[in-house]
Scaffold this motif. Structure first.
Motif, mmCIF file in Angstrom:
data_model
loop_
_atom_site.group_PDB
_atom_site.id
_atom_site.type_symbol
_atom_site.label_atom_id
_atom_site.label_comp_id
_atom_site.label_asym_id
_atom_site.label_seq_id
_atom_site.Cartn_x
_atom_site.Cartn_y
_atom_site.Cartn_z
ATOM 1 N N TYR A 266 0.813 -1.204 0.000
ATOM 2 C CA TYR A 266 0.000 0.000 0.000
ATOM 3 C C TYR A 266 0.851 1.261 0.000
ATOM 4 O O TYR A 266 1.965 1.284 0.520
ATOM 5 N N ASN B 213 1.876 4.733 1.290
ATOM 6 C CA ASN B 213 1.856 5.221 2.664
ATOM 7 C C ASN B 213 1.268 6.631 2.725
ATOM 8 O O ASN B 213 1.942 7.600 3.025
ATOM 9 N N GLU C 194 2.314 -6.810 5.460
ATOM 10 C CA GLU C 194 1.916 -5.537 4.861
ATOM 11 C C GLU C 194 3.187 -4.765 4.558
ATOM 12 O O GLU C 194 4.065 -4.681 5.416
ATOM 13 N N ALA C 195 3.292 -4.225 3.354
ATOM 14 C CA ALA C 195 4.473 -3.430 3.031
ATOM 15 C C ALA C 195 4.023 -2.106 2.449
ATOM 16 O O ALA C 195 3.138 -2.070 1.586
ATOM 17 N N SER C 196 4.610 -1.020 2.907
ATOM 18 C CA SER C 196 4.219 0.285 2.407
ATOM 19 C C SER C 196 5.330 0.865 1.540
ATOM 20 O O SER C 196 6.486 0.440 1.628
ATOM 21 N N GLU D 9 6.562 4.853 -0.399
ATOM 22 C CA GLU D 9 6.296 6.287 -0.522
ATOM 23 C C GLU D 9 6.156 6.639 -1.994
ATOM 24 O O GLU D 9 6.768 6.010 -2.853
ATOM 25 N N ASP E 6 10.265 -2.689 -5.922
ATOM 26 C CA ASP E 6 10.829 -4.033 -6.032
ATOM 27 C C ASP E 6 11.118 -4.654 -4.677
ATOM 28 O O ASP E 6 10.817 -5.812 -4.421
ATOM 29 N N SER E 7 11.739 -3.877 -3.786
ATOM 30 C CA SER E 7 12.093 -4.417 -2.486
ATOM 31 C C SER E 7 10.852 -4.867 -1.721
ATOM 32 O O SER E 7 10.825 -5.944 -1.114
ATOM 33 N N GLN E 8 9.828 -4.040 -1.766
ATOM 34 C CA GLN E 8 8.595 -4.392 -1.066
ATOM 35 C C GLN E 8 7.989 -5.668 -1.644
ATOM 36 O O GLN E 8 7.502 -6.528 -0.918
ATOM 37 N N VAL F 110 9.551 -8.077 -3.077
ATOM 38 C CA VAL F 110 10.340 -9.232 -2.631
ATOM 39 C C VAL F 110 9.959 -9.608 -1.209
ATOM 40 O O VAL F 110 9.822 -10.786 -0.867
ATOM 41 N N GLN F 111 9.756 -8.591 -0.368
ATOM 42 C CA GLN F 111 9.338 -8.876 1.011
ATOM 43 C C GLN F 111 8.019 -9.638 1.038
ATOM 44 O O GLN F 111 7.841 -10.590 1.796
ATOM 45 N N GLN G 211 6.649 -11.442 -1.310
ATOM 46 C CA GLN G 211 6.760 -12.803 -1.830
ATOM 47 C C GLN G 211 7.380 -13.718 -0.793
ATOM 48 O O GLN G 211 6.960 -14.866 -0.630
#
Lengths: 324, 401, 290
Positions: free
Chosen positions: B179, B181, B207-209, B211, B218-220, B222-223, B225
């Motif tokens: 989502y 932020n 849940e990954a936010s 900005e 990409d990093s989010q 990967v988190q 997954q």
């Protein structure tokens, strides 16, 4: 401070006082913002213009001041006028604390550090653990104060906008007087010495570390006070209002207004408040391109800022009068 | 004193109620025999500048209406200002519109923080803040803020629909959420969590936010997954939606994906991400997607394309935002038409709150606009649809009112 | 473990983006001793030019090299026309001109091309290398391209007389003039090279993040930090810095502090490094003599 300067200032002050009675409420609101920005720019100028420490993150101090005022008013019911000194004190402390480690950084590195501060503050404001106080992404709504009943009794009823303008004007005069006094004295000279040649300054006995950190603190204090006033004027604070663009706008303001100049803060504030609107009128399609062109034009014609140009213009006039 | 006033008041109200007086013209500032002056605020610059095209579509639509005679013989003139998505600027522009330009109402101001900033001001000044461009729930509050009205289906309702769908079709799902932020992202997230109810804590595994200033997500991704989730709720704006869809595919992650309506567009999201990579994505929709095979050749979109080509030739024919602008402008025109000759602000709000089963061609079949004195949410019906690689396939019924 | 590896590799991919822009920043710094805040927007604008060429039917590599050439000329023109007049103004005035450039380029691009995202083609194959799931072929290819550009620049500055002249002009313009170097044109050349490097960065970045006028906004801060961490006068350091920042940001966000604060923490760490090693990891330490 000769007689002519004092007379000039008195005229400007008189005009400023007459303003809210002649123009619409909306314009009064805009001029209140001009005063707010003037205080903020004076703060940045003290640090960057007078002390040579560049800051690309002063928007962060503006934000801290604004949030102080909003939180105090919204959560603790503190009256608006009491939040101003608190905002100033908090920012003085935060600025000083930031200035301490930043001492080791010069030029570009300090620019990056302050840039980082300016960029990361909105994220901090949105941080969900702090949400209870900051209102998170929703922001905080602030109530506009009414003019004190005293004025109505004296037969001079003031609207909210008019009262806010005079309140801000009063604080502006106070802050400018404070700034002028500071810069004129020993500390001001020490600041300028550090800016011009910090090694020589140290050799001459100036405590560089102390002065630099103190300057950071004082500069932050000014901008924090401006932020608090801004919050009351706009009646709303949200993290999106305080992004990096605000910090960049402040920098642009002091350069256009005139570095190392107190009056420059006022010219800069007028520029950053009104020129974007003018640019919008000129071109609906690419208003910021027009604004950019204005910036370039100003820097070409007046590299020392508006204050610098006026100074040179006056000097030229004086010389002409002396050699007819 | 009082006794005398009552008969006089009775006479007056009788007189006012007579048909001859009803047809009398009543104007508030900004309205006249010749024109209706509207105010509009949009982010033409700054981080949300992609939405500036909505303002341009709306302006183009009013140009069309004016060329065809205007509304009840009056030309619609819209003054639009840029607030750069910055609340202090929104406050300044709203005050300029109301106090200096003296507009009748402010239409379709965009974004939750900008609208929150002027919410109290507009209601204090009793100026309609009409059909705001945000899906936050708080615009539907006729008692607290009688001068503010939303338009699009609100985010929380949409998220709840996804939650219910998951509970129904995959009650043991492990859900990951990406989502933005800010207020819009958090609004969706809240609706989603509320929709899952007590099971939210166990079902949502990550849940990954991000900005709006982040270059990539990409990093989010990967988190998300790595959390082992098999269901993905994608709360992103178009650019990041495309990145997320592509990254999921590149990483070999194939969850059941729910995409928020804000980015459910073929031309500006699914195509850049890759149509083949977007198969199976579920969303809700209330507008027609101009790239959707099903509507492309229908009269509604054909009319829209003709309109765009004539009045907004620079506009992107693959951007659903331009269909949005076209549709919401028509809603306003409908409300203004219903006002007749009574163009007071109070009547405008009254008519806006009296839209009954209004159908606009570019709304999905079955989606209608309905408002009442206690219901300030014009569009509440949406339909679930799934992307099959070339088109959105609607399923289920039209939900909501 | 797999998650960590995945994050590190994703970080290298994003880091590649920062590295390429940081390289352009260092280029400009080496030539002019100024940090050009408009570097990102110049790169973005160049990428849009490339997009127009590709859209008009030109094959990718033709468009690529044509854009690099155009960007070089564009950079030179900007230096000669926009920056030259304010050469002798205070540093901050020049910074304001950079900001003006940034704003103008962003606004004009948005006006011409609108703000809807566009796809930008990649010269690398669609299928990931060896079918791996960590980095797409393009991401690996982009890193390789950055390294190639880095080597070319290194060779240019180190081994060619022109490169030497440029370095001399930046370091000591007066002495440079005394030995016959046309300092003005060296500066223009520096800008041209930086713009060209930036355009390569833009064309490598666009396929990953999608092309839109605000594409480079978020990258600039990280590129700036990367350039400083690696040493503002060291191109190789800038590239290293870029990768470092990318990996750091990813790992922090995933395992340490969460996404909400990773920006702040990453920057605090970078500044921490700078307080300990003020010239960055590989920068030259400047000793100031009184």
């Amino acid at each position: 401070m000769n007689a002519r300067n004092l007379a000039g200032m008195a005229i400007v002050l008189a005009l400023a006082c007459a303003l809210p009675f002649v123009v619409s409420e909306y314009r009064t609101f805009q001029f209140t913002l001009v005063l707010v920005y003037a205080i903020a720019l004076l703060g940045l100028n003290i640090l960057t213009g007078f002390n040579g420490q560049i800051s690309l993150g002063h928007g962060a101090f503006y934000a801290i001041g604004a949030y102080c005022a909003a939180i105090l008013m919204d959560k603790y019911g503190v009256p608006y006028w009491a939040t101003i000194p608190v905002a100033g004190a908090v920012c003085l402390l935060v600025g000083f604390l930031f200035g301490l480690p930043a001492l080791r950084l010069e030029g570009l590195y300090l620019a990056l550090a302050t840039f980082a501060l300016g960029v990361s503050l909105p994220q901090l404001l949105k941080y969900h653990h702090l949400e209870e106080w900051t209102g998170g992404v929703q922001g905080i709504n602030v109530l506009k104060p009414d003019a004190p009943a005293l004025f109505a009794e004296l037969g001079l009823p003031l609207s909210q906008d008019q009262w806010l303008y005079f309140f801000t004007l009063g604080i502006t005069l106070l802050m400018f007087a404070l700034g002028w006094n500071l810069l004129r004295g020993r500390i001001g000279r020490a600041m300028a010495a550090i800016r011009d040649n910090h090694i020589a300054a140290e050799a001459m006995g100036v405590n560089n570390a102390m002065v630099k950190s103190l300057t950071f603190g004082v500069s932050a204090m000014f901008t924090g006070v401006a932020g608090a006033l801004g919050a009351v004027a706009v009646q709303f604070v949200a993290p999106d209002s305080f992004n990096i663009f605000l910090s960049i706008t402040f920098l642009v303001g002091i350069v256009i207004g005139g570095l190392a100049s107190i009056s420059g803060a006022l010219y800069g504030a007028l520029f950053i408040q009104f020129v974007p609107n003018v640019a919008d009128e000129i071109s609906k399609a690419a208003p910021w391109a027009i604004f950019g062109l204005f910036l370039i034009a100003f820097v070409y014609v007046m590299p020392a800022g508006v204050a610098g140009a006026i100074h040179m213009g006056m000097a030229r006039l004086r010389r002409k009068r002396q050699n007819p | 004193m009082k006794l005398k006033l009552i008969p006089i008041a009775a006479l007056l109200s009788a007189a006012l109620a007579s048909p001859a007086v009803l047809a009398q013209k009543k104007y508030d500032q900004g309205a006249s025999d010749k024109e209706i002056l509207l105010g509009h605020i949009n982010p033409y610059s700054g981080p949300a500048s992609a939405y500036g095209t909505i303002g341009r579509t709306i302006a183009a639509y009013f140009k069309k209406v004016n060329e065809e005679g205007g509304v009840n013989g009056r030309q619609i003139n819209m003054v639009s200002y840029d607030d750069g998505y910055s609340p202090p600027k929104t406050v300044e522009m709203a005050r300029k519109l109301v106090e200096q330009d003296k507009v009748l109402l402010i239409f379709q101001s965009l974004g939750t923080p900008p609208n929150s900033a002027i919410h109290k001001y507009m209601n204090a000044k009793k100026v309609p803040q009409l059909f705001v461009a945000t899906g936050a729930t708080k615009w539907n509050d006729p008692k607290g803020f009688p001068w503010t009205m939303g338009w699009q289906p609100n985010y929380q309702t949409e998220a709840r629909i996804y939650a219910q769908h998951i509970l129904k079709t995959k009650p043991n799902a492990k859900i990951a959420v990406l989502y933005q932020n800010d207020d819009y992202g958090k609004d969706y997230l809240k609706g989603f969590q509320d929709g899952l109810g007590a099971k939210a804590k166990t079902m949502i595994v990550k849940e990954a936010s991000y900005e709006v200033t982040d270059p990539t997500v990409d990093s989010q991704m990967v988190q998300l997954q790595s959390s082992g989730a098999d269901t993905f709720f994608n709360i992103t704006t178009p650019k990041f939606a495309a990145q997320a869809i592509r990254k999921a595919w590149d990483s070999g992650w194939k969850p059941v994906q729910y995409l928020n309506n804000v980015s459910a567009q073929i031309g500006s999201v699914l195509k850049p991400a890759g149509l083949d990579k977007s198969v199976g994505i579920i969303t809700t929709q209330y507008l027609m997607d101009p790239d959707d095979k099903e509507w492309k050749d229908g009269k509604a979109i054909k009319d829209w394309v003709a309109f765009m080509q004539k009045y907004y030739p620079d506009g992107n024919l693959h951007d659903v935002s331009n269909v949005y602008g076209y549709t919401v402008a028509q809603t306003l025109v409908q409300a203004l038409k219903q006002c007749g000759n009574d163009l007071t602000r109070a009547n405008i709000m009254k008519q806006a709150a009296s839209l009954k089963n209004v159908q606009i061609a570019t709304l999905l079949p079955g989606v209608k606009i309905n408002t009442s004195a206690s219901d300030f949410a014009p569009i509440e019906s949406v339909q679930l649809q799934r992307f099959d690689g070339t088109t959105w396939v609607r399923f289920g019924e039209v939900m909501g009112k | 473990m797999d998650a960590l590896l995945h994050q590190v590799l994703a970080g290298l991919a994003t880091g590649g983006i920062y590295a390429s822009v940081a390289l352009a920043l260092v280029m400009i710094y080496q030539a002019t001793h100024l940090v050009n805040f408009a570097q990102g927007e110049m790169a973005m604008f160049s990428t849009y030019i490339a997009w127009s060429l590709v859209n008009a039917g030109m094959p990718y590599w033709a468009a690529f090299f044509l854009t690099v050439g155009f960007s070089f000329v564009f950079g030179v023109l900007i230096e000669r026309i926009v920056i030259r007049p304010v050469e002798n103004s205070p540093v901050l005035a020049v910074v304001v001109v950079f900001i003006a450039l940034l704003v103008i380029l962003n606004s004009v691009t948005g006006w011409i091309y609108t703000y809807t995202i566009k796809t930008f083609p990649s010269p690398f194959p669609e299928q990931p290398l060896f079918g791996n799931k960590y980095m797409s072929s393009h991401e690996i290819g982009a890193i390789c391209v950055t390294l190639v550009v880095l080597m070319l620049l290194y060779a240019f500055f180190r081994f060619t007389p022109l490169g030497l002249a440029m370095r001399a002009a930046a370091q000591n313009p007066e002495s440079g003039r005394l030995v016959g170097i046309r300092v003005g044109w060296m500066l223009a050349l520096g800008w041209g090279l930086a713009a060209a490097t930036g355009s390569v960065a833009g064309m490598m970045v666009a396929p990953i993040v999608f092309l839109d006028p605000n594409m480079m906004g978020g990258v600039l801060l990280y590129a700036f930090a990367a350039a400083l961490v690696g040493g503002i006068d060291n191109p190789a350091g800038a590239v290293f810095g870029g990768f470092l920042v990318g990996v750091l940001e990813n790992v922090l966000g995933a395992f340490v502090i969460g996404n909400e604060l990773k920006l702040a923490v990453a920057l605090v760490l970078i500044i921490g490094v700078l307080t300990v090693k003020p010239s960055g990891f590989f920068g030259k330490v400047h000793v100031t003599r009184v």
